[in-house]
Structure formats: C-alpha cells, structure tokens
Motif scaffolding. Structure first.
Motif, PDB file in Angstrom:
ATOM      1  N   ARG A  22      26.496  49.184  91.833  1.00 16.59           N
ATOM      2  CA  ARG A  22      26.054  49.312  93.227  1.00 16.59           C
ATOM      3  C   ARG A  22      24.824  48.464  93.541  1.00 16.59           C
ATOM      4  NH1 ARG A  22      26.238  54.757  92.404  1.00 16.59           N
ATOM      5  NH2 ARG A  22      28.280  55.684  92.805  1.00 16.59           N
ATOM      6  N   VAL A  23      23.837  48.461  92.660  1.00 16.03           N
ATOM      7  CA  VAL A  23      22.621  47.692  92.926  1.00 16.03           C
ATOM      8  C   VAL A  23      22.943  46.201  92.980  1.00 16.03           C
ATOM      9  CG1 VAL A  23      20.336  47.051  92.066  1.00 16.03           C
ATOM     10  CG2 VAL A  23      21.086  49.437  91.964  1.00 16.03           C
ATOM     11  N   THR A  24      23.747  45.715  92.042  1.00 23.64           N
ATOM     12  CA  THR A  24      24.157  44.308  92.056  1.00 23.64           C
ATOM     13  C   THR A  24      24.949  43.997  93.318  1.00 23.64           C
ATOM     14  OG1 THR A  24      24.219  44.164  89.638  1.00 23.64           O
ATOM     15  CG2 THR A  24      25.529  42.558  90.857  1.00 23.64           C
ATOM     16  N   ALA A  25      25.858  44.905  93.690  1.00 20.93           N
ATOM     17  CA  ALA A  25      26.663  44.720  94.901  1.00 20.93           C
ATOM     18  C   ALA A  25      25.775  44.617  96.138  1.00 20.93           C
ATOM     19  CB  ALA A  25      27.643  45.882  95.053  1.00 20.93           C
ATOM     20  N   ALA A  67      14.295  48.323 101.683  1.00 15.38           N
ATOM     21  CA  ALA A  67      13.615  49.029 100.586  1.00 15.38           C
ATOM     22  C   ALA A  67      14.276  50.377 100.316  1.00 15.38           C
ATOM     23  CB  ALA A  67      12.137  49.209 100.925  1.00 15.38           C
ATOM     24  N   TRP A  68      14.602  51.092 101.389  1.00 16.31           N
ATOM     25  CA  TRP A  68      15.224  52.410 101.229  1.00 16.31           C
ATOM     26  C   TRP A  68      16.616  52.306 100.616  1.00 16.31           C
ATOM     27  CZ3 TRP A  68      19.719  54.487 103.217  1.00 16.31           C
ATOM     28  CH2 TRP A  68      19.896  55.857 102.988  1.00 16.31           C
ATOM     29  N   LEU A  69      17.424  51.323 101.091  1.00 18.39           N
ATOM     30  CA  LEU A  69      18.809  51.219 100.638  1.00 18.39           C
ATOM     31  C   LEU A  69      18.887  50.913  99.145  1.00 18.39           C
ATOM     32  CD1 LEU A  69      21.808  51.250 101.299  1.00 18.39           C
ATOM     33  CD2 LEU A  69      21.647  48.822 101.894  1.00 18.39           C
ATOM     34  N   LEU A  70      18.038  50.027  98.651  1.00 23.36           N
ATOM     35  CA  LEU A  70      18.063  49.696  97.232  1.00 23.36           C
ATOM     36  C   LEU A  70      17.738  50.912  96.365  1.00 23.36           C
ATOM     37  CD1 LEU A  70      16.464  46.143  97.159  1.00 23.36           C
ATOM     38  CD2 LEU A  70      18.780  46.762  96.454  1.00 23.36           C
ATOM     39  N   ARG A  71      16.801  51.723  96.820  1.00 25.75           N
ATOM     40  CA  ARG A  71      16.486  52.955  96.071  1.00 25.75           C
ATOM     41  C   ARG A  71      17.651  53.935  96.159  1.00 25.75           C
ATOM     42  NH1 ARG A  71      11.452  52.363  98.742  1.00 25.75           N
ATOM     43  NH2 ARG A  71      12.028  54.034 100.181  1.00 25.75           N
ATOM     44  N   PHE A  72      18.288  54.004  97.309  1.00 31.84           N
ATOM     45  CA  PHE A  72      19.376  54.971  97.519  1.00 31.84           C
ATOM     46  C   PHE A  72      20.581  54.656  96.647  1.00 31.84           C
ATOM     47  CE2 PHE A  72      23.268  56.378  99.599  1.00 31.84           C
ATOM     48  CZ  PHE A  72      22.977  57.705  99.869  1.00 31.84           C
ATOM     49  N   VAL A  73      21.046  53.384  96.660  1.00 34.49           N
ATOM     50  CA  VAL A  73      22.281  53.046  95.941  1.00 34.49           C
ATOM     51  C   VAL A  73      22.094  53.114  94.425  1.00 34.49           C
ATOM     52  CG1 VAL A  73      23.201  51.632  97.802  1.00 34.49           C
ATOM     53  CG2 VAL A  73      21.800  50.558  96.019  1.00 34.49           C
ATOM     54  N   ALA A  74      20.849  53.096  93.965  1.00 34.60           N
ATOM     55  CA  ALA A  74      20.612  53.213  92.528  1.00 34.60           C
ATOM     56  C   ALA A  74      21.009  54.589  92.005  1.00 34.60           C
ATOM     57  CB  ALA A  74      19.149  52.923  92.204  1.00 34.60           C
ATOM     58  N   ARG A  75      21.058  55.581  92.914  1.00 36.71           N
ATOM     59  CA  ARG A  75      21.317  56.955  92.477  1.00 36.71           C
ATOM     60  C   ARG A  75      22.469  57.635  93.218  1.00 36.71           C
ATOM     61  NH1 ARG A  75      15.870  56.551  93.427  1.00 36.71           N
ATOM     62  NH2 ARG A  75      16.048  57.788  95.327  1.00 36.71           N
TER      63      ARG A  75
END
Length: 279
Positions: free
Chosen positions: A191-194, A243-251
């Motif tokens: 997800r993060v790479t995507a 910033a929020w989306l990158l933190r969200f998709v990590a989890r």
C-alpha cells in the motif's frame, strides 16, 4: 456567456480539491458535486479549466512533501544521462518510467478533450463512477498480495499504473488516486509503495493538465484572483492530506474509502433523480 467564480467559491473548491485530490475518493467528482451545490455549471469550459488549474496547488504540496525524493530521482536521472555506467541504478530507471507512464494519459487527454469537457462531465457519470470505482478498490484489496516494495517496481508496473489514470480522466468520479493505487495493489505492490507511486505519477499528469487548461480558465470569465486563492487553499489542505494518507495506508486498507464512495454515489443518484441537483 461567461462564467464567474467568486473568491468564496474558490475557497470552497480549493478546500474540496486539497482534501480529495490524493485520497481515493475522486477530487473531480467531489468538485463537480460542490459546483452543483454552488450552482456553477460543471461542464462549462471555464469551470473545467478552473478545477484543472487549482490542482496545481495540490501538486505543489506533493513537490514540497517529497522534495528530497524528487531531488534524489532528478540527480540519478541527470547522472545517468551523463554517465552510461549509472543507467543501471533503479532511481535513474524509475525517473524515466514516470515520464514514459505519463505519455498514455497525455495522448488520451488531447484526443478525447471534447468528450471530457462535454458529455463525460455529467454528474450522472460521477455517481456511477464512484460506485464502480469502489468495486475495483475492494477487488484490489482482496486480490493484492502486497509483497513488493518500491525498489521492486518495474517499467511494466509503471506503465500499467500510469495508464490507469485514463479511467479517472474519462470517468470523473472513478478517482485518479483510486485507480492508480488499486492497479498497484493488483500488481502485488504494498500500500505505501502504491500510494507513493500514485503521488509521483500525479506530478507530470496534473501539472500538465493545469497548464493546458490555464487559457480556458482565464479567458472565459474566471479571474486571476479566484484562481490564485483556490490554488493556494488547495496547496495548504493537500499538504496535510498527503501526510495523513501515507500514515493511514501504512496500517489500514482502503476499503473504508470504498464504503464512503458508495454512500456518496447513491446519495448523488438520489439528488439527481429528485431534481435537487442538475447533471
């Protein structure tokens, strides 16, 4: 007849653009819905141009947020151009892949602009695309293995993900970020790479669209002040969203966005059928 967008309208649309450009919920769809509530004609060339231009504010947010990554890729690209031995580096190849992957959407954007600005700008299309796109996102989460990271991205990945942006261009409501993230997941990327790949691909695609539409936006009734205000607001809001989306998709999975999209799509169908909004 010209279309005028007020400064207040531009603030509202700038907030909508900044919030939704990089979330897989369709910024174009949400902008068209907002324009409908503001009684702004969604298929007017000036309005289409305005929405494309304020996207540049969101792209500027990505440029600032990923500045160090962009500098690294640019250096690798420049180094590879000057030194054949450096052309085996992944960053050099990745920079070229971003360029190559942008070509399909540019070609379709030029060839299909009459459709994009005309019949495909309908809110009926937005409503249907929101729902259909949700199904694609659900499938991507279900089938994606998420076993590959950024260093394992190939030119085939980049071309397929870049080409998926065409869906969002032709069918507002599908979502550019939703299409690119879903395609990446179906290809086995995590997800993060995507999400990062989606961000990198957005830079040339949306910047080009903004520059291309600038003439329509300025030449048919939308003044410079609303454009500047809308772009500035979209920049500030988009930076926080990235910033929020990158933190969200990590989890978390992206299925929650899909549920939201279905709700909005169904509600939009109801508003259109009831005559509350005009398509």
């Amino acid at each position: 007849m010209t279309t005028t967008i007020s400064v207040l309208d531009s603030v509202i649309l700038g907030v909508v653009e900044g919030l939704t450009e990089f979330l897989p919920v369709s910024s174009t769809g949400h902008l068209k819905i907002a324009e409908g509530f503001l009684d702004i004609p969604v298929d007017d060339p000036a309005v289409v141009g305005f929405t494309a231009v304020i996207q540049v504010g969101a792209i500027a947010a990505v440029l600032v947020f990923f500045f160090s990554d962009i500098v690294r890729l640019a250096r690798a690209w420049g180094h590879g151009l000057a030194n054949p031995a450096a052309r085996t580096e992944h960053d050099y190849k990745f920079a070229w892949w971003i360029i190559y992957a942008t070509i399909p959407i540019v070609l379709v954007g030029v060839l299909a602009q009459d459709l994009i600005k005309g019949p495909l700008a309908s809110l009926w299309i937005v409503a249907g695309s929101l729902i259909v796109g949700s199904g694609v996102m659900w499938l991507a989460e279900k089938k994606g293995t998420q076993r590959r990271g950024e260093k394992e991205v190939t030119i085939t990945d980049a071309m397929l993900v870049g080409s998926s942006q065409i869906l969002a261009m032709l069918f507002p409501g599908f979502s550019r970020s939703g299409a690119t993230i879903s395609t990446s997941l179906l290809l086995g990327l995590d997800r993060v790479t995507a999400t990062r790949l989606s961000f990198f691909l957005s830079i040339p695609a949306l910047t080009g669209a903004g520059i291309y539409e600038l003439g329509d936006a300025l030449g048919t009734g939308v003044g410079a002040v609303p454009l500047i205000v809308g772009t500035a607001v979209s920049f500030v809001v988009a930076y926080a969203s990235v910033a929020w989306l990158l933190r969200f998709v990590a989890r978390h999975s992206i299925n929650g966005f899909g549920v939201y999209r279905v709700f909005v799509g169904v509600a939009l169908f109801g508003l259109l059928a009831g005559g509350v909004l005009e398509a």
